[in-house]
Design an enzyme around this catalytic site. Structure first.
Site, mmCIF file in Angstrom:
data_model
loop_
_atom_site.group_PDB
_atom_site.id
_atom_site.type_symbol
_atom_site.label_atom_id
_atom_site.label_comp_id
_atom_site.label_asym_id
_atom_site.label_seq_id
_atom_site.Cartn_x
_atom_site.Cartn_y
_atom_site.Cartn_z
ATOM 1 N N SER A 1 10.168 17.649 1.647
ATOM 2 C CA SER A 1 9.459 18.648 0.859
ATOM 3 C C SER A 1 10.336 19.852 0.585
ATOM 4 O O SER A 1 11.180 20.213 1.391
ATOM 5 C CB SER A 1 8.192 19.107 1.572
ATOM 6 O OG SER A 1 7.575 20.122 0.808
ATOM 7 N N LYS B 1 3.743 13.564 5.019
ATOM 8 C CA LYS B 1 4.167 14.215 3.764
ATOM 9 C C LYS B 1 3.009 14.205 2.761
ATOM 10 O O LYS B 1 2.777 15.175 2.045
ATOM 11 C CB LYS B 1 5.394 13.497 3.182
ATOM 12 C CG LYS B 1 5.782 13.938 1.770
ATOM 13 C CD LYS B 1 6.177 15.405 1.728
ATOM 14 C CE LYS B 1 6.826 15.933 0.487
ATOM 15 N NZ LYS B 1 6.487 15.484 -0.810
ATOM 16 N N HIS C 1 0.590 16.809 3.813
ATOM 17 C CA HIS C 1 1.221 18.097 3.477
ATOM 18 C C HIS C 1 0.955 18.437 2.006
ATOM 19 O O HIS C 1 0.566 19.555 1.671
ATOM 20 C CB HIS C 1 2.727 18.009 3.752
ATOM 21 C CG HIS C 1 3.553 19.069 3.080
ATOM 22 N ND1 HIS C 1 3.840 19.027 1.728
ATOM 23 C CD2 HIS C 1 4.117 20.196 3.539
ATOM 24 C CE1 HIS C 1 4.550 20.090 1.409
ATOM 25 N NE2 HIS C 1 4.740 20.810 2.487
ATOM 26 N N ASN C 2 1.160 17.466 1.136
ATOM 27 C CA ASN C 2 0.928 17.718 -0.293
ATOM 28 C C ASN C 2 -0.544 17.975 -0.584
ATOM 29 O O ASN C 2 -0.878 18.813 -1.427
ATOM 30 C CB ASN C 2 1.433 16.535 -1.128
ATOM 31 C CG ASN C 2 2.944 16.519 -1.241
ATOM 32 O OD1 ASN C 2 3.631 17.099 -0.408
ATOM 33 N ND2 ASN C 2 3.471 15.852 -2.253
ATOM 34 N N GLU D 1 -1.208 21.381 0.305
ATOM 35 C CA GLU D 1 -0.590 22.226 -0.737
ATOM 36 C C GLU D 1 -1.548 22.375 -1.936
ATOM 37 O O GLU D 1 -1.714 23.474 -2.475
ATOM 38 C CB GLU D 1 0.722 21.561 -1.162
ATOM 39 C CG GLU D 1 1.510 22.252 -2.230
ATOM 40 C CD GLU D 1 2.744 21.407 -2.607
ATOM 41 O OE1 GLU D 1 3.498 20.986 -1.720
ATOM 42 O OE2 GLU D 1 2.922 21.153 -3.820
HETATM 43 N N1 LIG Z 1 11.345 16.428 -7.807
HETATM 44 C C1 LIG Z 1 10.826 16.930 -6.700
HETATM 45 O O1 LIG Z 1 10.575 18.139 -6.562
HETATM 46 C C2 LIG Z 1 10.534 16.021 -5.541
HETATM 47 C C3 LIG Z 1 10.159 16.559 -4.311
HETATM 48 C C4 LIG Z 1 9.973 15.714 -3.234
HETATM 49 C C5 LIG Z 1 10.136 14.361 -3.390
HETATM 50 N N2 LIG Z 1 10.479 13.838 -4.600
HETATM 51 C C6 LIG Z 1 10.664 12.395 -4.711
HETATM 52 O O2 LIG Z 1 12.058 12.126 -4.674
HETATM 53 C C7 LIG Z 1 12.340 10.964 -5.470
HETATM 54 C C8 LIG Z 1 13.393 11.322 -6.502
HETATM 55 O O3 LIG Z 1 12.863 12.345 -7.338
HETATM 56 P P1 LIG Z 1 13.670 12.917 -8.577
HETATM 57 O O4 LIG Z 1 12.779 13.919 -9.219
HETATM 58 O O5 LIG Z 1 15.020 13.329 -8.130
HETATM 59 O O6 LIG Z 1 13.910 11.639 -9.494
HETATM 60 P P2 LIG Z 1 12.882 10.740 -10.357
HETATM 61 O O7 LIG Z 1 12.790 11.309 -11.714
HETATM 62 O O8 LIG Z 1 11.639 10.506 -9.594
HETATM 63 O O9 LIG Z 1 13.707 9.353 -10.435
HETATM 64 C C9 LIG Z 1 14.892 9.256 -11.165
HETATM 65 C C10 LIG Z 1 15.909 8.449 -10.382
HETATM 66 O O10 LIG Z 1 15.404 7.134 -10.092
HETATM 67 C C11 LIG Z 1 16.348 6.167 -10.571
HETATM 68 N N3 LIG Z 1 15.662 4.933 -10.922
HETATM 69 C C12 LIG Z 1 14.499 4.798 -11.596
HETATM 70 N N4 LIG Z 1 14.177 3.495 -11.726
HETATM 71 C C13 LIG Z 1 15.157 2.795 -11.098
HETATM 72 C C14 LIG Z 1 15.386 1.409 -10.874
HETATM 73 N N5 LIG Z 1 14.515 0.490 -11.297
HETATM 74 N N6 LIG Z 1 16.500 1.049 -10.197
HETATM 75 C C15 LIG Z 1 17.374 1.985 -9.767
HETATM 76 N N7 LIG Z 1 17.203 3.306 -9.928
HETATM 77 C C16 LIG Z 1 16.103 3.713 -10.592
HETATM 78 C C17 LIG Z 1 16.984 6.856 -11.752
HETATM 79 O O11 LIG Z 1 18.190 6.212 -12.085
HETATM 80 P P3 LIG Z 1 18.799 6.357 -13.593
HETATM 81 O O12 LIG Z 1 19.561 7.644 -13.574
HETATM 82 O O13 LIG Z 1 19.658 5.161 -13.717
HETATM 83 O O14 LIG Z 1 17.646 6.366 -14.541
HETATM 84 C C18 LIG Z 1 17.184 8.263 -11.176
HETATM 85 O O15 LIG Z 1 18.279 8.319 -10.297
HETATM 86 C C19 LIG Z 1 11.000 10.535 -6.072
HETATM 87 O O16 LIG Z 1 10.429 9.529 -5.280
HETATM 88 C C20 LIG Z 1 10.163 11.794 -6.005
HETATM 89 O O17 LIG Z 1 8.777 11.509 -5.942
HETATM 90 C C21 LIG Z 1 10.707 14.649 -5.663
#
Ligand SMILES: NC(=O)c1ccc[n+]([C@@H]2O[C@H](COP(=O)([O-])OP(=O)(O)OC[C@H]3O[C@@H](n4cnc5c(N)ncnc54)[C@H](OP(=O)(O)O)[C@@H]3O)[C@@H](O)[C@H]2O)c1
Length: 474
Positions: free
Chosen positions: A129, A183, A186-187, A190
């Protein structure tokens, strides 16, 4: 060539910042992304921050990791996570670890952990988080999985986590899905926190007649007291902001339809499955849902009700502060109840006080208040509810009159306050000598012969409602 201590695949905002955080802490980190342009961009832009080992293929990536391998997946939750696991697992060996740092559903994590355990691979579902800033500067980290895997991963994760009073905001939560479960809750908390803050704003605006900039000052003052928290702090910032294009308060030019990604909904769905009342979280999820039903709201806009004429006096802001604090205690009590129930259901043995400890920094709900929760569980680890802890019982007791006045004012003026109202109803339900559930049981027995228990003797009973209304044992 030197091997990397840990690797991150999935280099969108979260993965990229987590990899940078690891590198900045002196851990050589392998980096990989399905689309290799992201990998190149990371190394080009931030290569100077530490040792990055870029990999173009999964094979190269796995090969560049020291053993046992520590591989962090930061991709879109759901199908993409399964796809990445399927791609990497065949390349790994027994003893290796896959950390899923995405927002996975804990049931998926349990399934994945069981399947990988059969192959000797540790699957570590890890809640992270703090958004992208947290990932870079120190998030709150909630790892599940085996104790053995935590021995190998814990020091690294603790190293990059936020620290409060020198204590890392990272602890082994429990086996399999425990980390993602915590987690999720937690959300959910939130959501409740944000909803209560939103209701406070609405009441100050429409019942007390304050302008957004004045309300920002009220929140700034609150942030110097017991409500001090990241969410209160950013609320003041948002309310004080002026829209450059129109010169109006920013909050007045934003469409009033809140969005959600799903963890709040999961918290409520899971609570329903576990039989845990989490009205504060549920109302927060529903409030976002109501706001998004534009056509429904448009159709109902002309319905009769009181006008929102500001009537509240000068002490109203203090009353709202008390109602907010009391309702917040209720929302957290409900969330912790859900963790307690999940822990019992799945045999996770979660240390509730430790969860409050690791939420004190790095994450969105970080707050001074969490020290109180930690202290409450230290005083009585088995407490059935935070509401009976000395500090919280006193705070809620002190808030009584103000809390009721705020809910009544909201009802009188037609200002929706579902979070405050449900929190107060929960509190009154818990403290009631008798609940109307007795009547509900009577009705259920009447129409469905569902039976009831009596207050004066053991056993289950049924009244012959369609006959002479004598009572029979069931
Ligand atoms: N954003 C936040 O604030 C936040 C906070 C806590 C947790 N999270 C979690 O952290 C994770 C990452 O979040 P994010 O916001 O950084 O990214 P995201 O937008 O959720 O995901 C994009 C990433 O996933 C990859 N991807 C998608 N489909 C794929 C597949 N079939 N095979 C391989 N790679 C694939 C993409 O690769 P390409 O570049 O090749 O498309 C890119 O690297 C998620 O599960 C999200 O829920 C996010």
């Amino acid at each position: 060539m030197h091997k990397a201590r840990i690797g991150v695949t999935g280099l969108a905002v979260m993965g990229r910042n987590l990899a940078r955080n690891l590198a900045r802490h002196g851990h050589p980190v392998a980096v990989h992304n399905r689309t290799s342009a992201r990998t190149k961009a990371l190394v080009e832009e931030f290569g100077g921050e530490g040792t990055f080992l870029p990999a173009e293929t999964p094979e190269q990536f796995v090969e560049s990791l020291e053993r046992p391998r520590r591989l962090v997946i930061m991709v879109k939750a759901g199908g993409p996570t399964d796809a990445v696991i399927d791609e990497f697992a065949p390349l790994l060996e027994p003893g290796d670890m896959i950390v899923d740092g995405g927002n996975a559903n804990f049931a998926d994590t349990r399934r994945r952990e069981a399947a990988l355990r059969e192959r000797g691979i540790h699957f570590v579902g890890t809640g992270i988080s703090g958004g992208e800033e947290g990932a870079l500067h120190g998030p709150s980290i909630m790892p599940g999985g085996s104790a053995e895997s935590y021995e190998a991963l814990g020091p690294l994760l603790e190293d990059i986590s936020a620290k409060v009073d020198g204590t890392p905001c990272c602890v082994h939560v429990g086996p399999d899905g425990a980390g993602h479960f915590v987690k999720m809750v937690h959300n959910g908390i939130e959501y409740a926190d944000m909803q209560l803050i939103a209701e406070s704003y609405d009441l100050l605006r429409h019942a007390a007649g304050l302008a957004p900039a004045e309300i920002a000052e009220v929140f700034r003052t609150w942030n110097t007291g017991r409500l001090e928290s990241y969410l209160i702090e950013i609320t003041a910032e948002v309310l004080a902001h002026t829209d450059a294009a129109t010169g109006k308060p920013f909050v007045d030019v934003v469409l009033d339809q809140a969005e959600q990604k799903g963890t709040g909904r999961w918290t409520v769905q899971t609570a329903l499955d576990l039989g845990v009342p989490v009205g504060g979280i549920a109302e927060a999820v529903f409030a976002r849902s109501v706001s998004g039903h534009a056509a429904l709201r448009e159709a109902a806009r002309g319905l009769p009700g009181p006008s929102r004429t500001a009537v509240a006096g000068s002490g109203f802001a203090d009353a709202v502060e008390k109602a907010l604090y009391a309702s917040k205690i209720v929302a957290y009590a409900q969330g912790f109840h859900e963790i307690q129930a999940g822990s019992a259901e799945y045999g996770w043995n979660i240390d509730l006080g430790a969860m409050a400890t690791i939420w004190r920094g790095g994450c969105i709900i970080r707050a001074r208040f969490l020290d109180r929760i930690r202290a409450a569980y230290e005083a009585d680890p088995e407490t059935p509810t935070l509401l009976t802890d000395d500090h919280f019982a006193e705070a809620v007791g002190d808030a009584q009159d103000a809390w009721r006045e705020v809910v009544a004012t909201a009802a009188r003026l037609g200002i929706p306050a579902p979070g405050f109202s449900t929190a107060l109803a929960y509190y009154d339900s818990l403290r009631a000598d008798r609940l109307p559930a007795a009547l509900t049981q009577g009705q259920r027995d009447f129409f469905g012969a569902h039976t009831y228990r009596r207050t004066d003797r053991d056993g289950s009973f049924h009244t012959l409602w369609g006959g002479d209304r004598t009572e029979v044992g069931a």
